[in-house]
Scaffold this active site. Structure first.
Site: not given
Lengths: 309, 309
Positions: A105-107
């Site tokens: 998600g590369k949050r």
């Protein structure tokens, strides 16, 4: 509170690779889509159901030969909340089958908001006293641009629930160097970020020598893989860019340590769409995926030291 | 293909502020939650329904005095796909009321994946020939760590559907300087990122002089706000950190240009939880939010030049 869970599964399957489940509708065989669109119309609900059915077919063939799956959230978000329902159900099914689940998600955000992301993907949400796991991930990819207080809430959740994260360090895309290769004093930005990973992970080093804070380093940059493997001894690598993006086994070999550990290499389209490249019918899509996953395991393990332990 | 839509709404409402809709269940008044939990149990479904009802109450009071809302995706993701359903329905309702919707997702990835995020939040998803808007946003916040090819797919969608983005430049959190304040030659990382915003936006400058590529710059760093306002003449600013995070009107005034434009200042908890701080009953939560939104407009506009146009 380390990368041990993932590494144990890698050791058990003798397979340091992960299948990226990034299922665009274009990848789903027509025989699956036709039935579902007939029943539910051309709707996001139908799309979600098609993705889930496709994923379940793949998981059924792959769960005993790969240690992990890596669903890319963007491809589910594209189909709205029905797509995200398919993501949740895919993860639920994968976990039943014993797979380790890396939510890609590369949050990233400030601390209070990162608390919410950590809870969503790795922790338990409090609903009027009931504790519910919203997405059931074991691991989440994140972006460290905001520094330590965007990462701390994740470390807390990793520690509490035995989870892990991968922080973007040197990404696989062509323009990754625009910022990541710039020099800060005499260190590249990716080195600075890599050093932060070592710092963030220093209290969570497990039995294989790796912490709960891993790094994303692309197969398309083998020199940086080699350099970072030497500089970041406690940081496990998630390596995208093998296959469709152009990285080969000889590029990724530098990601591994002398025990054959230290990294997990991802392939998404190469496996999901294997049935489109060979002598397979649509209905053999999961069989084709399995053969490609086996070929990939052979390809990667042929260039690294045998996995010890 | 510019920031004109948002700026026009700012001019019409004479209000350069945006309400952050980041609704944790803790913020939702008990009288809303009790009924819903009674009917649906302590479930994610109940949580999603409670968030949506809370948001609708806020939007009903706020839609004619603020130009925009900014839902923070993390707080919806925390409640799983039911939370994301509440996000989609909140946006749908806000758009019916004429509000501009900034989806605060800080999304980032390589090009092909960024295509999917751009489609999810700003574009149209193809489902068997049917074109469907999954989340209906007007604008998305993004993280530029991956460089140009993580941004290009967004520019394409912005151009096609008249949308905009805000790129993280200097974030409001305490540790933002760990990377963002480091020097690359004699420029801070945040300046390098800011310059990239000018470059990415150069073909989409609208009638107010601002492009479709804005920047996130925190109210908690007034010196950098001032510096960046001078250096980035075509980059509109989204300014978080006012209120609960400690930024005041005198901090944010530097974000504005000589026409009283150039920035939009966010407040989330300050407005959503206004009813907890004063002489209000729970049922007056949206009235309290409106009074706080009016106070904030007065506070911000008192320190800037009158909005011209």
């Amino acid at each position: 509170m380390s990368m041990d869970q993932l590494i144990s599964k890698i050791v058990a399957t003798k397979n340091p690779t992960v299948v990226g489940l990034d299922p665009k509708l274009d990848y789903v065989p027509n025989y699956i889509k036709e039935k579902i669109f007939e029943k539910y119309g051309n709707t996001l609900k139908a799309a979600g159901k098609a993705l889930l059915k496709f994923n379940i077919g793949l998981i059924d063939e792959l769960y005993d030969i790969v240690p992990a799956i890596k669903p890319q959230v963007a491809y589910y978000e594209m189909y709205g909340y029905e797509g995200l329902k398919a993501l949740a159900k895919t993860i639920e099914y994968a976990k039943e089958k014993g797979l380790y689940v890396i939510i890609d998600g590369k949050r990233n955000d400030i601390g209070t908001t990162m608390d919410a992301y950590a809870t969503a993907h790795l922790g338990l949400t409090d609903v009027n006293g009931e504790k519910i796991s919203a997405f059931q991930g074991d691991c989440l990819t994140v972006n460290g641009y905001l520094g330590t207080d965007g990462i701390s809430p994740l470390l807390k959740v990793c520690n509490e629930f035995d989870k892990s994260i991968f922080v973007l360090v040197k990404t696989s895309n062509p323009s990754s160097g625009e910022l990541q290769d710039k020099l800060i004093e005499d260190h590249h930005v990716y080195e600075v970020m890599g050093e932060m990973c070592e710092t963030w992970g220093q209290d969570s080093i497990g039995k294989y020598g790796y912490s709960s804070v891993g790094a994303v380093v692309g197969a398309t940059y083998p020199e940086q893989l080699k350099e970072l493997r030497e500089k970041l001894p406690h940081t496990f690598f998630l390596v995208p860019g093998y296959g469709a993006q152009g990285g080969g086994a000889n590029d990724v070999k530098y990601a591994f340590d002398q025990n054959g550990l230290g990294a997990i290499v991802n392939s998404s389209r190469g496996i999901m769409c294997a049935y489109k490249n060979g002598d397979f019918t649509e209905k053999e899509y999961s069989k084709a995926a399995k053969l490609e996953a086996l070929r990939m395991r052979e390809d990667i393990t042929s260039v690294i030291n045998e996995i010890k332990f």
